[in-house]
Design a protein around this motif. Structure first.
Motif, mmCIF file in Angstrom:
data_model
loop_
_atom_site.group_PDB
_atom_site.id
_atom_site.type_symbol
_atom_site.label_atom_id
_atom_site.label_comp_id
_atom_site.label_asym_id
_atom_site.label_seq_id
_atom_site.Cartn_x
_atom_site.Cartn_y
_atom_site.Cartn_z
ATOM 1 N N ARG A 164 -22.566 9.562 -27.794
ATOM 2 C CA ARG A 164 -22.939 10.008 -26.441
ATOM 3 C C ARG A 164 -23.095 8.848 -25.448
ATOM 4 N NH1 ARG A 164 -23.957 15.304 -25.907
ATOM 5 N NH2 ARG A 164 -24.597 16.541 -27.720
ATOM 6 N N ALA B 244 -18.428 17.399 -33.913
ATOM 7 C CA ALA B 244 -19.870 17.169 -33.813
ATOM 8 C C ALA B 244 -20.372 17.455 -32.402
ATOM 9 C CB ALA B 244 -20.197 15.728 -34.207
ATOM 10 N N ARG C 42 -13.470 14.567 -35.945
ATOM 11 C CA ARG C 42 -14.833 14.728 -36.449
ATOM 12 C C ARG C 42 -15.859 14.519 -35.347
ATOM 13 N NH1 ARG C 42 -13.551 10.411 -40.933
ATOM 14 N NH2 ARG C 42 -12.259 9.819 -39.148
ATOM 15 N N VAL C 43 -15.592 13.596 -34.452
ATOM 16 C CA VAL C 43 -16.478 13.379 -33.306
ATOM 17 C C VAL C 43 -16.448 14.591 -32.391
ATOM 18 C CG1 VAL C 43 -16.800 12.003 -31.209
ATOM 19 C CG2 VAL C 43 -16.322 10.867 -33.390
ATOM 20 N N PHE D 139 -19.375 4.285 -36.810
ATOM 21 C CA PHE D 139 -20.454 5.258 -36.641
ATOM 22 C C PHE D 139 -20.006 6.450 -35.802
ATOM 23 C CE2 PHE D 139 -22.273 1.013 -37.086
ATOM 24 C CZ PHE D 139 -23.093 1.195 -38.191
ATOM 25 N N GLY D 140 -20.061 7.648 -36.432
ATOM 26 C CA GLY D 140 -19.716 8.866 -35.722
ATOM 27 C C GLY D 140 -20.929 9.666 -35.305
ATOM 28 N N ASP D 141 -22.126 9.118 -35.560
ATOM 29 C CA ASP D 141 -23.368 9.783 -35.178
ATOM 30 C C ASP D 141 -23.417 9.916 -33.659
ATOM 31 O OD1 ASP D 141 -26.278 9.972 -34.407
ATOM 32 O OD2 ASP D 141 -26.498 9.969 -36.580
ATOM 33 N N LEU D 142 -23.888 11.065 -33.164
ATOM 34 C CA LEU D 142 -23.935 11.296 -31.726
ATOM 35 C C LEU D 142 -24.857 10.327 -30.997
ATOM 36 C CD1 LEU D 142 -23.848 15.198 -31.433
ATOM 37 C CD2 LEU D 142 -21.966 13.547 -31.416
ATOM 38 N N ARG D 143 -25.747 9.672 -31.733
ATOM 39 C CA ARG D 143 -26.588 8.644 -31.100
ATOM 40 C C ARG D 143 -25.745 7.469 -30.612
ATOM 41 N NH1 ARG D 143 -30.702 7.185 -35.693
ATOM 42 N NH2 ARG D 143 -28.742 7.428 -36.861
ATOM 43 N N TYR D 144 -24.601 7.270 -31.242
ATOM 44 C CA TYR D 144 -23.673 6.225 -30.803
ATOM 45 C C TYR D 144 -22.605 6.799 -29.871
ATOM 46 C CZ TYR D 144 -25.651 3.379 -34.575
ATOM 47 O OH TYR D 144 -26.500 2.672 -35.384
#
Length: 215
Positions: free
Chosen positions: A95, A136, A132-133, A88-93
Motif C-alpha cells: 500500500r 490480496a 498475488r498482490v 514482500f507481498g504483505d499489504l503493509r509494504y
C-alpha cells in the motif's frame, strides 16, 4: 528508441541476475544500477531529465530504502516509471508503495519473462501488479456498488483502471481534459474515495480494465 532501465537492489546477486536478464532483451537498454536508494538519488537528482525510463526498485535496503527513494524520484520526475520488485507481498509494504504512485509491484520470485512484460507495461503507462498482490488488494477492499454509475462514468473508470492520464482518457473518449477531470471527481465522490490512486487500484483489482475502450 529502447526502454531505458535502471536497477536498484542491495543484494548483488539479485541485481546482477536482473541485469543479465534485461541486457539480452531486444528493445531494452540497461543504463545503470545501484545498491541502495541513496546511490541512485545521487545519480538521478542532479540531472534535468531522468537517465532512465523505468526504475526497478527494491523496497528493503540499507542507507535509503525503496519507499524513500521512490518518494524523492517521484517528486523530482513525476513521469518516471517505478516498478517495485520486492520479496514482500504483505499489504503493509504494498500500500505505501502504490500510494506514492509507483507504476507496478512484482514479487522477486516472478519469472524473467514476467519482469520483462512488466517493464514494457509500465513504460506504456499501464499499472502492473503481481497476481498475488492484486488478489490480496481485492480481498482487502470492500465491495463498492457501481449500479449508480452512468455509461460515461463506467468508461472513464475502466480507463482509470488501466492507469491512463486524464489527457489520455480524454483522447480515447473524445472529451476535453476538463470534462474528464469532472467525471473522475464525480467518481471519487460516489465511491467515497479521496485519491485517484485509490480509485485506480479498486477499479484494477475489480477487473474494470478488462474491457476498457481503446479508441
Amino acid at each position: 528508441m529502447p526502454v531505458r532501465v535502471y536497477v536498484i537492489d542491495d543484494h548483488e546477486i539479485v541485481r546482477r541476475g536482473l541485469l543479465s536478464v534485461l541486457e539480452i532483451v531486444p528493445g531494452i537498454e540497461v543504463v545503470g544500477d545501484a545498491p541502495n536508494g541513496r546511490v541512485a538519488l545521487d545519480e538521478f537528482l542532479p540531472s534535468p531529465r531522468p537517465p532512465a525510463d523505468v526504475v526497478l526498485m527494491d523496497l528493503v535496503m540499507p542507507v535509503c530504502d525503496g519507499i524513500s527513494a521512490s518518494r524523492e524520484l517521484r517528486k523530482r520526475f513525476p513521469d518516471l516509471r517505478i516498478l517495485v520488485l520486492s520479496s514482500f507481498g504483505d499489504l503493509r509494504y504494498v500500500r505505501p508503495a502504490l500510494e506514492l504512485g509507483v507504476s507496478g509491484y512484482l514479487l522477486k520470485d516472478a519469472p524473467p519473462e514476467t519482469v520483462v512484460e512488466a517493464v514494457r507495461a509500465v513504460f506504456d503507462g499501464r499499472l502492473y501488479l503481481d497476481q498475488r498482490v492484486s488478489a490480496a488488494l481485492s480481498a482487502a477492499e470492500k465491495s463498492t456498488p457501481v449500479d449508480g454509475l452512468t455509461r460515461r462514468e463506467r468508461e472513464v473508470l475502466r480507463l482509470v483502471a488501466r492507469g491512463l492520464s486524464s489527457q489520455d482518457i480524454a483522447d480515447v473518449l473524445v472529451l476535453s481534459e476538463r470534462t474528464t477531470r469532472t467525471h473522475i471527481s464525480h467518481l471519487l465522490t460516489k465511491f467515497g474515495m479521496r485519491s485517484r490512486i485509490q480509485l485506480a487500484l479498486w477499479a484494477h483489482t475489480n477487473g474494470f480494465d478488462a474491457d476498457a475502450p481503446t479508441g
